[in-house]
Motif scaffolding. Structure first.
Motif, short mmCIF file in Angstrom:
data_model
loop_
_atom_site.label_atom_id
_atom_site.label_comp_id
_atom_site.label_asym_id
_atom_site.label_seq_id
_atom_site.Cartn_x
_atom_site.Cartn_y
_atom_site.Cartn_z
N PRO A 190 47.15 32.25 58.05
CA PRO A 190 48.18 33.28 58.18
C PRO A 190 47.59 34.70 58.09
O PRO A 190 46.42 34.86 57.74
CB PRO A 190 49.09 33.02 56.96
N THR A 191 48.40 35.68 58.37
CA THR A 191 47.93 37.08 58.37
C THR A 191 47.56 37.52 56.95
O THR A 191 48.22 37.16 55.98
CB THR A 191 49.02 38.04 58.88
N GLY A 192 46.51 38.30 56.90
CA GLY A 192 46.16 39.01 55.66
C GLY A 192 45.68 38.16 54.50
O GLY A 192 45.58 38.65 53.37
N LYS A 197 40.77 36.09 55.93
CA LYS A 197 39.91 35.33 56.85
C LYS A 197 38.63 36.10 57.17
O LYS A 197 37.53 35.57 57.03
CB LYS A 197 40.64 35.02 58.17
N THR A 198 38.80 37.35 57.62
CA THR A 198 37.64 38.12 58.07
C THR A 198 36.69 38.40 56.89
O THR A 198 35.48 38.23 57.01
CB THR A 198 38.11 39.45 58.71
N THR A 199 37.27 38.77 55.76
CA THR A 199 36.44 39.07 54.58
C THR A 199 35.68 37.82 54.14
O THR A 199 34.48 37.89 53.83
CB THR A 199 37.35 39.53 53.41
N ARG A 221 44.96 43.05 67.05
CA ARG A 221 44.92 44.34 66.35
C ARG A 221 43.62 45.06 66.71
O ARG A 221 42.54 44.45 66.72
CB ARG A 221 44.97 44.13 64.84
N GLN A 268 36.52 45.82 62.19
CA GLN A 268 36.24 45.27 60.86
C GLN A 268 35.09 44.26 60.94
O GLN A 268 34.14 44.32 60.16
CB GLN A 268 37.51 44.58 60.33
N THR A 290 41.80 31.91 48.78
CA THR A 290 41.39 33.28 48.47
C THR A 290 42.26 33.86 47.35
O THR A 290 43.28 33.26 46.98
CB THR A 290 41.55 34.18 49.71
N LYS A 291 41.83 35.00 46.86
CA LYS A 291 42.61 35.81 45.91
C LYS A 291 42.89 35.09 44.60
O LYS A 291 43.94 35.27 44.00
CB LYS A 291 43.91 36.32 46.57
N ASP A 326 41.57 35.80 42.04
CA ASP A 326 41.57 36.84 41.00
C ASP A 326 42.97 37.42 40.81
O ASP A 326 43.22 38.13 39.86
CB ASP A 326 40.60 37.97 41.40
N GLU A 327 43.88 37.10 41.71
CA GLU A 327 45.22 37.67 41.62
C GLU A 327 46.24 36.71 41.01
O GLU A 327 47.44 37.00 41.01
CB GLU A 327 45.70 38.13 43.00
N VAL A 348 37.23 35.27 44.91
CA VAL A 348 37.75 35.83 43.66
C VAL A 348 37.73 37.35 43.64
O VAL A 348 37.64 37.96 42.59
CB VAL A 348 36.96 35.27 42.45
N1 LIG Z 1 41.99 40.45 45.48
C1 LIG Z 1 41.42 39.87 46.53
N2 LIG Z 1 41.56 40.42 47.74
C2 LIG Z 1 40.99 39.82 48.79
C3 LIG Z 1 40.25 38.60 48.66
N3 LIG Z 1 39.82 38.25 49.89
C4 LIG Z 1 40.28 39.18 50.75
N4 LIG Z 1 40.97 40.13 50.09
C5 LIG Z 1 41.62 41.33 50.64
O1 LIG Z 1 42.71 40.95 51.43
C6 LIG Z 1 42.90 41.93 52.46
C7 LIG Z 1 42.97 41.22 53.80
O2 LIG Z 1 41.69 40.68 54.11
P1 LIG Z 1 41.23 40.32 55.58
O3 LIG Z 1 39.90 39.68 55.48
O4 LIG Z 1 41.35 41.48 56.49
O5 LIG Z 1 42.35 39.25 55.92
P2 LIG Z 1 42.59 38.51 57.31
O6 LIG Z 1 43.10 37.16 56.99
O7 LIG Z 1 41.39 38.60 58.15
O8 LIG Z 1 43.76 39.40 57.91
P3 LIG Z 1 44.29 39.42 59.44
O9 LIG Z 1 43.09 39.40 60.32
O10 LIG Z 1 45.06 40.68 59.53
O11 LIG Z 1 45.15 38.23 59.59
C8 LIG Z 1 41.74 42.90 52.36
O12 LIG Z 1 42.17 44.01 51.63
C9 LIG Z 1 40.71 42.13 51.55
O13 LIG Z 1 39.84 42.97 50.83
C10 LIG Z 1 40.12 38.04 47.35
O14 LIG Z 1 39.51 37.00 47.11
N5 LIG Z 1 40.73 38.72 46.32
#
Ligand SMILES: Nc1nc2c(ncn2[C@@H]2O[C@H](COP(=O)(O)OP(=O)(O)OP(=O)(O)O)[C@@H](O)[C@H]2O)c(=O)[nH]1
Ligand SMILES: [Mg+2]
Length: 412
Positions: A224-226, A229-231, A257, A263, A361-362, A364-365, A388
């Motif tokens: 899903p979005t956000g 994935k990319t990180t 996008r 990115q 992911t996340k 830590d949240e 994390v």
């Molecule tokens: N707190 C926290 N934030 C994270 C973690 N992994 C990613 N993020 C944050 O989540 C946000 C979205 O990360 P992206 O990697 O752009 O997510 P994405 O899934 O590629 O998003 P889209 O390409 O828009 O679908 C960014 O601000 C990251 O820094 C994590 O493990 N912990």
């Protein structure tokens, strides 16, 4: 359940020995580093010892005698049939006392501290059990009245798992499986060891990217979005490039996008890795053909709502369209902060697209890790990595099942 210990010069070697002997379905219960002792220690190397288990298919077994009960073994305990049936007692306890908030139950706090202490001791306990020369035996009184300590403890484990958002269905399953082998009169440590093992077996071994197969191996990140994935892709690619010295390349199919390609390009530049933007399946296969010299090609995809049919179809075409000459791995990236019901729906919809492994992911949240177990059991997909934090590349780990189970059971 068969449980054995294996030693090796590295953790991997010990795990490999365990897998060779126990076969498919081997689960590592504990890993111990053995530092050399004595005056010649500087000439010796550290070795590793793993405790591994495999669950056999259900078979009728003759219950062992009560005096041979081992602390961590999953064996039926032969005790005279207790007057009040254990299962019924627990059912009554559940009905009488629904899961309560920690804060509203002062007695629960000391029980919780007790649980943490016991979890700390658990690996020692498992160790002792497997020391062949000194098997740990537990004295069980002939018949016990309703064992209030064990019952209280079962109730607390039940509540702790629920508080950590393990779905009630799975909590009941774990408890009921435990009840089959534990009876009134089982010690608190036996109960804990049993639940701990059940959870470790349910979580299974983590499965991660294989970088030694046929080149190039194509690794897709979907979700899903956000969710990250990319990180996450950048964190993993960086580990493989820097730590394992693999040749990595990037593709992005995220053309929805404008900022998305930038990115990924930023990470590609930092890692000095090639990156291509792909709009079609043909472009993907052409780009990969030019990356034949690379070990791993990481494909970033666009996040989409699982309710969006068009984007879902596009994703399916992309995943199915990869030239058969290439090996692929697909990782479904999920945020640990997403609601349970949504995660179920996402797991289902992405299952139609590909067989995936799970990345969470996340972490830590959130402090409730139950959804990791819930989705692992619901989807049947293997767990791989957890992240994390936002820092690339450090905030990522391969799932550590021992750590996860301790957290699920209320430990740190
Ligand atoms: N707190 C926290 N934030 C994270 C973690 N992994 C990613 N993020 C944050 O989540 C946000 C979205 O990360 P992206 O990697 O752009 O997510 P994405 O899934 O590629 O998003 P889209 O390409 O828009 O679908 C960014 O601000 C990251 O820094 C994590 O493990 N912990
Ligand atoms: Mg992205």
């Amino acid at each position: 359940m068969t449980i054995n210990k294996y030693q090796g010069r590295t953790k991997e070697e010990a795990v490999e020995k365990a897998k060779q002997e126990l076969g498919e379905g081997t689960v590592i219960l504990n890993v111990k580093e053995i530092k050399p002792k004595g005056i010649f220690q500087i000439f010796k190397n550290t070795t590793y010892e793993v405790t591994a288990a495999v669950e056999e298919k259900e078979a009728f077994t003759v219950p062992k005698k009560a005096e041979n009960i081992s602390l961590a073994a999953d064996e039926k305990i032969a005790l005279p049939k207790p007057e009040s049936d254990w299962k019924e007692m627990l059912a009554q306890a559940r009905a009488a006392e629904p899961p309560a908030e920690k804060a509203t139950e002062p007695a629960g706090n000391s029980l919780h501290e007790d649980l943490e202490r016991r979890l700390e001791n658990l690996s020692n306990m498992l160790e002792k059990q497997f020391a062949a020369e000194h098997p740990v035996r537990e004295e069980i009184p002939e018949v016990r009245e309703a064992d209030s300590e064990s019952l209280q403890f079962m109730k607390m484990l039940y509540r702790t798992l629920l508080e950590n958002e393990v779905n009630e269905r799975y909590v009941n399953q774990i408890m009921e499986e435990g009840e089959k082998v534990l009876h009134n009169g089982s010690s608190v440590d036996m109960i804990l060891a049993n639940v701990y093992q059940k959870l470790i077996l349910k979580l299974g071994q983590p499965e991660v990217i294989c970088a030694d197969g046929k080149k190039p191996r194509v690794i897709f990140f979907i979700g899903p979005t956000g969710v990250g994935k990319t990180t996450t892709l950048a964190k993993i690619a960086s580990k493989y490039k820097v730590e394992y010295e693999k040749k990595v390349a990037f593709l992005t199919a995220d053309t929805y996008r404008i900022a998305a390609t930038d990115q990924l390009r930023t990470y590609a530049n930092i890692l000095d890795a090639p990156m291509s933007i792909i709009y079609t399946v043909e472009e993907m296969n052409r780009a990969i053909a030019q990356m034949s010299d690379y070990d791993l090609v990481f494909v970033d995809t666009a996040g989409f709502s699982h309710h969006n049919d068009t984007q879902r179809e596009d994703m399916k075409k992309l995943l199915d369209g990869l030239d058969e000459a290439y090996e692929k791995e697909v990782y479904l990236v999920l945020s640990a902060t997403t609601k349970y019901r949504d995660l179920l729906e996402i797991a289902d919809i992405y299952k139609e697209l590909a067989d995936y492994r799970l990345i969470f992911t996340k972490l830590d949240e959130t402090s409730a890790y139950g959804n990791i177990l819930n989705i692992r059991l619901y989807s049947g997909a293997k767990l791989s990595y957890m992240t994390v934090g936002q820092n690339v590349p450090e905030d990522i780990e391969v799932f550590d099942m021992q750590k996860l189970v301790k957290q699920l059971l209320g430990g740190r």
